[in-house]
Design a protein around this motif. Structure first.
Motif, mmCIF file in Angstrom:
data_model
loop_
_atom_site.group_PDB
_atom_site.id
_atom_site.type_symbol
_atom_site.label_atom_id
_atom_site.label_comp_id
_atom_site.label_asym_id
_atom_site.label_seq_id
_atom_site.Cartn_x
_atom_site.Cartn_y
_atom_site.Cartn_z
ATOM 1 N N ASP A 1 -107.323 38.677 39.355
ATOM 2 C CA ASP A 1 -108.471 38.271 38.558
ATOM 3 C C ASP A 1 -108.072 37.152 37.601
ATOM 4 O OD1 ASP A 1 -107.012 39.552 36.583
ATOM 5 O OD2 ASP A 1 -108.581 41.004 36.047
ATOM 6 N N ALA A 2 -109.049 36.707 36.793
ATOM 7 C CA ALA A 2 -108.820 35.591 35.881
ATOM 8 C C ALA A 2 -107.761 35.922 34.833
ATOM 9 C CB ALA A 2 -110.128 35.192 35.208
ATOM 10 N N ALA A 3 -107.682 37.194 34.426
ATOM 11 C CA ALA A 3 -106.663 37.582 33.448
ATOM 12 C C ALA A 3 -105.258 37.345 34.009
ATOM 13 C CB ALA A 3 -106.842 39.043 33.055
ATOM 14 N N PRO B 1 -101.533 35.167 39.864
ATOM 15 C CA PRO B 1 -102.345 34.392 40.802
ATOM 16 C C PRO B 1 -102.621 32.970 40.313
ATOM 17 C CG PRO B 1 -103.796 35.750 39.488
ATOM 18 C CD PRO B 1 -102.390 36.021 38.999
ATOM 19 N N LEU B 2 -101.579 32.177 40.195
ATOM 20 C CA LEU B 2 -101.744 30.788 39.775
ATOM 21 C C LEU B 2 -101.842 29.927 41.025
ATOM 22 C CD1 LEU B 2 -101.950 29.053 37.249
ATOM 23 C CD2 LEU B 2 -99.473 28.691 37.390
ATOM 24 N N PRO B 3 -103.030 29.461 41.385
ATOM 25 C CA PRO B 3 -103.204 28.779 42.675
ATOM 26 C C PRO B 3 -102.506 27.433 42.732
ATOM 27 C CG PRO B 3 -105.308 29.554 41.762
ATOM 28 C CD PRO B 3 -104.295 29.640 40.666
ATOM 29 N N GLY B 4 -102.084 27.067 43.942
ATOM 30 C CA GLY B 4 -101.548 25.740 44.179
ATOM 31 C C GLY B 4 -102.651 24.700 44.141
ATOM 32 N N GLU B 5 -102.263 23.446 44.222
ATOM 33 C CA GLU B 5 -103.214 22.340 44.104
ATOM 34 C C GLU B 5 -104.312 22.422 45.171
ATOM 35 O OE1 GLU B 5 -103.222 17.428 43.965
ATOM 36 O OE2 GLU B 5 -101.339 18.550 44.131
ATOM 37 N N GLY B 6 -105.566 22.338 44.716
ATOM 38 C CA GLY B 6 -106.691 22.365 45.635
ATOM 39 C C GLY B 6 -107.165 23.753 46.012
ATOM 40 N N VAL B 7 -106.477 24.793 45.513
ATOM 41 C CA VAL B 7 -106.837 26.184 45.812
ATOM 42 C C VAL B 7 -107.439 26.801 44.558
ATOM 43 C CG1 VAL B 7 -105.989 28.424 46.602
ATOM 44 C CG2 VAL B 7 -104.938 26.319 47.457
ATOM 45 N N THR B 8 -108.534 27.521 44.701
ATOM 46 C CA THR B 8 -109.176 28.173 43.563
ATOM 47 C C THR B 8 -108.781 29.644 43.490
ATOM 48 O OG1 THR B 8 -111.143 28.886 44.781
ATOM 49 C CG2 THR B 8 -111.161 26.646 43.858
ATOM 50 N N LEU B 9 -109.044 30.246 42.343
ATOM 51 C CA LEU B 9 -108.794 31.688 42.202
ATOM 52 C C LEU B 9 -109.651 32.466 43.189
ATOM 53 C CD1 LEU B 9 -107.465 34.085 40.777
ATOM 54 C CD2 LEU B 9 -109.308 33.983 39.063
ATOM 55 N N GLU B 10 -110.873 32.010 43.399
ATOM 56 C CA GLU B 10 -111.754 32.669 44.359
ATOM 57 C C GLU B 10 -111.172 32.594 45.773
ATOM 58 O OE1 GLU B 10 -113.679 31.946 40.701
ATOM 59 O OE2 GLU B 10 -112.748 30.471 42.034
ATOM 60 N N ASP B 11 -110.551 31.458 46.093
ATOM 61 C CA ASP B 11 -109.868 31.336 47.390
ATOM 62 C C ASP B 11 -108.756 32.370 47.511
ATOM 63 O OD1 ASP B 11 -111.445 29.136 48.054
ATOM 64 O OD2 ASP B 11 -109.943 27.665 47.431
ATOM 65 N N LYS B 12 -107.965 32.490 46.455
ATOM 66 C CA LYS B 12 -106.850 33.442 46.472
ATOM 67 C C LYS B 12 -107.359 34.867 46.627
ATOM 68 C CE LYS B 12 -102.979 32.693 44.752
ATOM 69 N NZ LYS B 12 -101.603 32.556 45.276
ATOM 70 N N GLN B 13 -108.450 35.187 45.942
ATOM 71 C CA GLN B 13 -109.010 36.532 46.043
ATOM 72 C C GLN B 13 -109.465 36.833 47.466
ATOM 73 O OE1 GLN B 13 -111.951 35.958 42.972
ATOM 74 N NE2 GLN B 13 -110.826 37.191 41.491
ATOM 75 N N ALA B 14 -110.159 35.873 48.082
ATOM 76 C CA ALA B 14 -110.669 36.083 49.434
ATOM 77 C C ALA B 14 -109.524 36.228 50.432
ATOM 78 C CB ALA B 14 -111.574 34.917 49.836
ATOM 79 N N VAL C 1 -97.551 33.997 52.962
ATOM 80 C CA VAL C 1 -98.782 33.237 52.728
ATOM 81 C C VAL C 1 -99.009 33.037 51.231
ATOM 82 C CG1 VAL C 1 -101.289 33.215 53.026
ATOM 83 C CG2 VAL C 1 -99.823 34.050 54.872
ATOM 84 N N ARG C 2 -98.843 34.096 50.459
ATOM 85 C CA ARG C 2 -99.079 34.009 49.020
ATOM 86 C C ARG C 2 -98.164 32.978 48.353
ATOM 87 N NH1 ARG C 2 -98.887 40.563 48.413
ATOM 88 N NH2 ARG C 2 -101.127 41.015 48.421
ATOM 89 N N ARG C 3 -96.882 32.971 48.747
ATOM 90 C CA ARG C 3 -95.934 32.042 48.139
ATOM 91 C C ARG C 3 -96.359 30.585 48.324
ATOM 92 N NH1 ARG C 3 -91.975 35.667 50.159
ATOM 93 N NH2 ARG C 3 -91.689 34.450 52.054
ATOM 94 N N LEU D 1 -108.923 30.458 56.330
ATOM 95 C CA LEU D 1 -108.437 29.791 55.129
ATOM 96 C C LEU D 1 -109.477 28.821 54.599
ATOM 97 C CD1 LEU D 1 -104.794 28.949 56.256
ATOM 98 C CD2 LEU D 1 -105.484 30.774 54.694
ATOM 99 N N PRO D 2 -109.804 28.884 53.314
ATOM 100 C CA PRO D 2 -110.679 27.875 52.717
ATOM 101 C C PRO D 2 -110.075 26.484 52.871
ATOM 102 C CG PRO D 2 -110.409 29.760 51.254
ATOM 103 C CD PRO D 2 -109.414 29.929 52.363
#
Length: 420
Positions: free
Chosen positions: A90-92, A126-139, A157-159, A220-221
């Motif tokens: 989540d955002a936290a 959950p700190l996304p890489g460039e061009g990836v959103t938190l919502e992308d990571k959640q999905a 995949v997560r790394r 993948l988004p």
């Protein structure tokens, strides 16, 4: 004298969890104090308990921030404890990851970073890489959790979709000395797979991550696909000069937990047999194999004679096809009960040592020779429950769920099959 079966199984699980408590294991791995600052960072279900134990044993000045799962915080005086969501981030968690990265900026070679990592850290950072959103990571995380992918595959995949995992956090600490204190929750105890290895090198590649997504049909988004296909999501590799000051210690592991459970069995006059600390595979398939071994012991006293207990750890997987409430341990246990089909004098427990099997506040459950009969008497069809991935619903209805609350550690799954 052998205790009541459920009591003995519960005592073995408790011993396994207690053996992995940071308060018992952390002191002997602490480094010498540096000339400069000592910064503590960390993530995982055990990270707050690790921070508390570190504070109790550290003689000098110390500061820092760690993130743990909601409900797993414990009081600390000098280290800030943050909480975030697990298993879906989540955002936290994103804010916590940013805070942890900020804490290690501008360090020198005279400084020391103590990194406290345990299972669950992947979702908590959950700190996304460039061009990836938190919502992308959640999905993507939700899709991976229900796909049947192994923890090694999921973390690969997560790394590669992260701005902090795969050695990136260690690179941010450079040139400071980094001492990793890890509680392993992964088969094989590979540091790169514990919380997706934020402070160790990673030999896997973006191409590997793409292949895993294809293998399990993970959609993948666009931003995530671009990051992997371009290679811009590549992790920090072993041998990178920014890792030259990193030292890593495993302070608690699944094997330690199994050995503690074995000691309890021995004291009760039951022969323990440790089958393995890193068993993987579909939970229901592993259950069928374990049932075959148990029945061989019961019928032919091979490889040992009863009374004995078959102990194992690791991390099974579940390919979710139903809409029930479940986790990999209750899936294993329900499949085991079906395979044993009421065999006499056979009891078992399966539970996650962090106290959470799947996404529910239930660690696991117990079975006995009467499990199926009691289910049928209550109008519950065991095979239907299994087909619906409804292990929590099944064992909850029978009153056989194991509920511990936060255990403040995590050395993965614990399974014990008791034959009397």
């Amino acid at each position: 004298m052998i205790a009541a079966p459920r009591e003995l199984l519960g005592a073995m699980f408790t011993a396994a969890v207690n053996a992995a408590q940071p308060s018992l294991t952390i002191a002997k791995y602490l480094p010498a104090a540096p000339k400069g600052r000592t910064i503590v960072i960390g993530a995982g279900k055990a990270s707050a308990a690790m921070a508390q134990a570190l504070e109790q044993h550290w003689p000098g000045k110390i500061e820092g921030v760690v993130v743990t799962r909601y409900g797993y915080a414990v009081p600390c005086e000098r280290i800030e404890i943050l909480e975030a969501a697990h298993p879906v981030p989540d955002a936290a968690g994103r804010v916590a990851a940013e805070r942890i990265l900020a804490a290690v900026q501008g360090l020198t070679g005279d400084d020391l970073v103590i990194c406290l990592i345990s299972g669950g850290g992947s979702s908590l950072l959950p700190l996304p890489g460039e061009g990836v959103t938190l919502e992308d990571k959640q999905a993507i995380n939700r899709a991976l959790l229900s796909s049947g992918a192994t923890i090694t595959e999921m973390n690969c995949v997560r790394r590669h979709l992260s701005a902090i995992k795969g050695g990136r956090l260690a690179a941010a600490c450079y040139p400071a000395r980094v001492v990793n204190l890890l509680i392993s929750d992964v088969p094989g105890d590979h540091p790169a797979d514990i919380a997706s290895g934020p402070t160790v090198g990673d030999a896997t590649t973006c191409a590997d991550a793409l292949a895993i997504a294809r293998r399990y049909g993970i959609e993948l988004p666009a931003g995530a696909r671009r990051l992997l296909e371009s290679g811009d999501g590549e992790t920090i590799k072993p041998g990178d000069r920014r890792l030259e000051n990193v030292t890593t210690h495993i302070i608690a592991s699944p094997q330690m937990a199994l050995e503690a459970a074995a000691a309890v069995a021995n004291e009760a006059g039951v022969m323990p047999v440790i089958l393995g600390d890193s068993i993987e595979g579909e939970a229901r398939e592993v259950a069928r194999v374990m049932a075959g071994i148990a029945l061989q012991v019961q019928r032919h006293s091979q490889p040992v004679a009863p009374p004995c207990v078959l102990l194992s750890g690791g991390e099974t997987t579940v390919t979710v096809r139903g809409n029930g409430r479940g986790g990999r341990n209750v899936e294993f246990l329900l499949a085991l009960a079906v395979a044993l089909d009421g065999a006499p004098n056979l009891y078992a427990v399966a539970a996650d040592t962090d106290g959470v099997d799947g996404a529910e506040e239930v660690a696991g459950a117990f079975i006995g020779p009467d499990t199926l009969a009691r289910a049928w008497a209550n109008g519950i069809r065991p095979r239907d429950s299994l087909d619906n991935n409804d292990g929590h619903g099944f064992f909850g209805a029978l009153g056989d769920a194991l509920i511990t609350g936060p255990t403040l550690t995590n050395v993965n799954d614990f399974r014990a099959i008791l034959l009397l």
